[in-house]
Design a protein around this motif. Structure first.
Motif, PDB file in Angstrom:
ATOM      1  N   ASP A 126      43.340  47.776  35.912  1.00 31.68           N
ATOM      2  CA  ASP A 126      44.654  48.369  35.696  1.00 31.68           C
ATOM      3  C   ASP A 126      44.489  49.818  35.240  1.00 31.68           C
ATOM      4  O   ASP A 126      43.380  50.305  35.043  1.00 31.68           O
ATOM      5  CB  ASP A 126      45.430  47.584  34.637  1.00 31.68           C
ATOM      6  N   GLY A 127      45.637  50.498  35.053  1.00 25.64           N
ATOM      7  CA  GLY A 127      45.599  51.863  34.545  1.00 25.64           C
ATOM      8  C   GLY A 127      46.192  52.848  35.524  1.00 25.64           C
ATOM      9  O   GLY A 127      47.131  52.520  36.270  1.00 25.64           O
ATOM     10  N   ALA A 144      43.080  52.684  39.801  1.00 22.50           N
ATOM     11  CA  ALA A 144      43.194  51.225  39.756  1.00 22.50           C
ATOM     12  C   ALA A 144      42.526  50.598  40.974  1.00 22.50           C
ATOM     13  O   ALA A 144      42.400  51.226  42.031  1.00 22.50           O
ATOM     14  CB  ALA A 144      44.659  50.819  39.698  1.00 22.50           C
ATOM     15  N   ARG A 185      50.365  42.421  40.755  1.00 20.32           N
ATOM     16  CA  ARG A 185      50.231  43.714  40.080  1.00 20.32           C
ATOM     17  C   ARG A 185      51.527  44.502  40.237  1.00 20.32           C
ATOM     18  O   ARG A 185      52.210  44.401  41.253  1.00 20.32           O
ATOM     19  CB  ARG A 185      49.068  44.512  40.684  1.00 20.32           C
ATOM     20  N   ARG A 186      51.836  45.292  39.225  1.00 21.79           N
ATOM     21  CA  ARG A 186      53.032  46.138  39.244  1.00 21.79           C
ATOM     22  C   ARG A 186      52.614  47.602  39.246  1.00 21.79           C
ATOM     23  O   ARG A 186      51.752  48.018  38.462  1.00 21.79           O
ATOM     24  CB  ARG A 186      53.904  45.860  38.020  1.00 21.79           C
ATOM     25  N   GLN A 196      51.373  54.074  37.040  1.00 25.59           N
ATOM     26  CA  GLN A 196      50.484  53.150  36.348  1.00 25.59           C
ATOM     27  C   GLN A 196      50.487  51.783  37.038  1.00 25.59           C
ATOM     28  O   GLN A 196      51.513  51.346  37.569  1.00 25.59           O
ATOM     29  CB  GLN A 196      50.918  52.974  34.887  1.00 25.59           C
ATOM     30  N   THR A 203      49.778  47.744  36.355  1.00 22.23           N
ATOM     31  CA  THR A 203      49.615  46.709  35.336  1.00 22.23           C
ATOM     32  C   THR A 203      49.593  45.347  36.014  1.00 22.23           C
ATOM     33  O   THR A 203      50.062  45.191  37.145  1.00 22.23           O
ATOM     34  CB  THR A 203      50.755  46.745  34.300  1.00 22.23           C
ATOM     35  N   THR A 204      49.054  44.366  35.318  1.00 21.13           N
ATOM     36  CA  THR A 204      49.019  43.002  35.834  1.00 21.13           C
ATOM     37  C   THR A 204      50.188  42.218  35.256  1.00 21.13           C
ATOM     38  O   THR A 204      50.424  42.248  34.044  1.00 21.13           O
ATOM     39  CB  THR A 204      47.690  42.310  35.474  1.00 21.13           C
TER      40      THR A 204
END
Length: 364
Positions: A282-283, A288, A315-316, A321, A323-324
């Motif tokens: 993530d990140g 990512a 994942r979003r 960014q 994120t999971t």
């Protein structure tokens, strides 16, 4: 009265007349000014109302075109699906959820009251007692599919990417038809998988083995929109942009398709997320990592959800960014996501098809 007094009295009268006249003119002027102010205020109020109305109606129109999140949520009766279903692609059309089933080689229609096979007949079983499917155009109850991968609204019906047959099929209430090209044959696709449609009646198709994205226009023409990709699969559409899960490069791409009839170059492609390296990080979106992402869904606000298939995760992508997302469905609290293959959104809910786990998860 002497002349001097008469003259003084005369000037007093003149002064009083001037005073009254000035006062009257001032009052009239003030009245006119006030009236003008009130009229201007009314006009300004009308203009503000018109602007607010235009903005509101434009916003409503955009929401209806670009997504379905602002519709009322529909409680689809997913429990009515049999345990054998291996769900893949999904879409919502006219108040029903359509789901491809790679096990039974059919398309299910799920409503609030239950579930039924929308298209796809029984076929011969293999040595493991699994339906083998086939290929024939007929009425929906008699038609055969080899591997229905994805579904998307198209025209007055549902488009199905019949992957192993290498064709796109259009299913309406009374028939299943294969999409033909301008030469009158169906040899336009090698391995069609993910699909998405826009508000203009265009259907975008990932031709995975051809490393390209093709579009079936509302007029029926088949055009290569993008090529030189690396195994593109899942597609999502929102507000003039097509989002692509480039499975082979573990990236999510975006391209402006406002003019769907014009072929795009590599310079038109924007990398939304993914460094190109396989992983589970993530990140920052550019750094990512994903592992064989196979589906995408896009919210009205531009948030992108990704079925990160090999990682068994959702994942979003938002504000640069990644994120999971925790996938917990209160109706199946003990189930865990294994292999997400398809996604769609309806009424603020994200539907996730887990083909290997034989489940459809719903998260708010």
């Amino acid at each position: 009265m002497n002349k001097k007094k008469k003259k003084g009295f005369k000037w007093v009268i003149v002064f009083l007349v001037l005073l009254v006249t000035t006062f009257t003119v001032s009052m009239v002027a003030c009245g006119l000014f006030k009236e003008k102010q009130e009229k201007a205020a009314q006009e300004e109020s009308v203009e503000e109302f018109e602007e607010a109305y235009i903005e509101e109606t434009s916003s409503d129109s955009s929401e209806k075109v670009s997504g379905i999140q602002n519709e009322n949520s529909i409680d689809f009766n997913l429990d009515a699906l049999p345990d054998t279903v291996e769900p893949g692609g999904m879409c919502v059309f006219e108040g029903a959820l359509y789901v491809t089933d790679s096990y039974s080689k059919c398309v299910w229609k799920v409503t609030e009251s239950g579930a039924e096979i929308f298209a796809g007949a029984d076929s011969e079983k293999d040595a493991y007692d699994k339906p083998q499917g086939g290929y024939n155009d007929a009425d929906p109850a008699q038609a055969l599919f080899k591997l229905p991968w994805d579904v998307s609204a198209y025209g007055a019906g549902i488009a199905v990417s019949d992957t192993d047959n290498g064709v796109i099929r259009i299913v309406s209430a009374d028939k299943v038809e294969t999409v033909l090209n301008s030469s009158g044959d169906s040899e336009s696709f090698e391995f069609p998988t993910g699909m998405a449609s826009d508000e203009n009646g265009n259907l975008f198709v990932s031709d995975t083995h051809a490393n390209s994205i093709k579009v079936i226009t509302s007029g029926g023409d088949i055009i290569t929109l993008l090529d030189d990709l690396n195994c593109p699969m899942g597609l999502g559409y929102n507000s003039g942009f097509l989002y692509i899960a480039e499975t082979g490069n573990n990236r999510i791409l975006r391209v402006n398709v406002s003019d769907a009839s014009s072929k795009k170059s590599s310079g038109d492609i924007e990398v939304v997320a993914g460094s190109g390296t396989e992983g589970f990080t993530d990140g920052d979106a550019s750094a990512a990592t994903f592992s064989s992402p196979k589906a995408v869904a896009v919210a009205n606000d531009g948030t992108v959800f990704v079925a990160d298939t090999v990682n068994g995760a959702v994942r979003r992508i938002s504000d640069g960014q990644v994120t999971t997302v925790e996938v917990k469905d209160e109706k199946i609290p003990d189930a865990e996501l294994v292999s997400p293959m398809g996604m769609c959104m309806q009424g603020g809910r994200l539907y996730i098809a887990d083909s290997f786990g034989k489940k459809i998860f719903v998260i708010e």
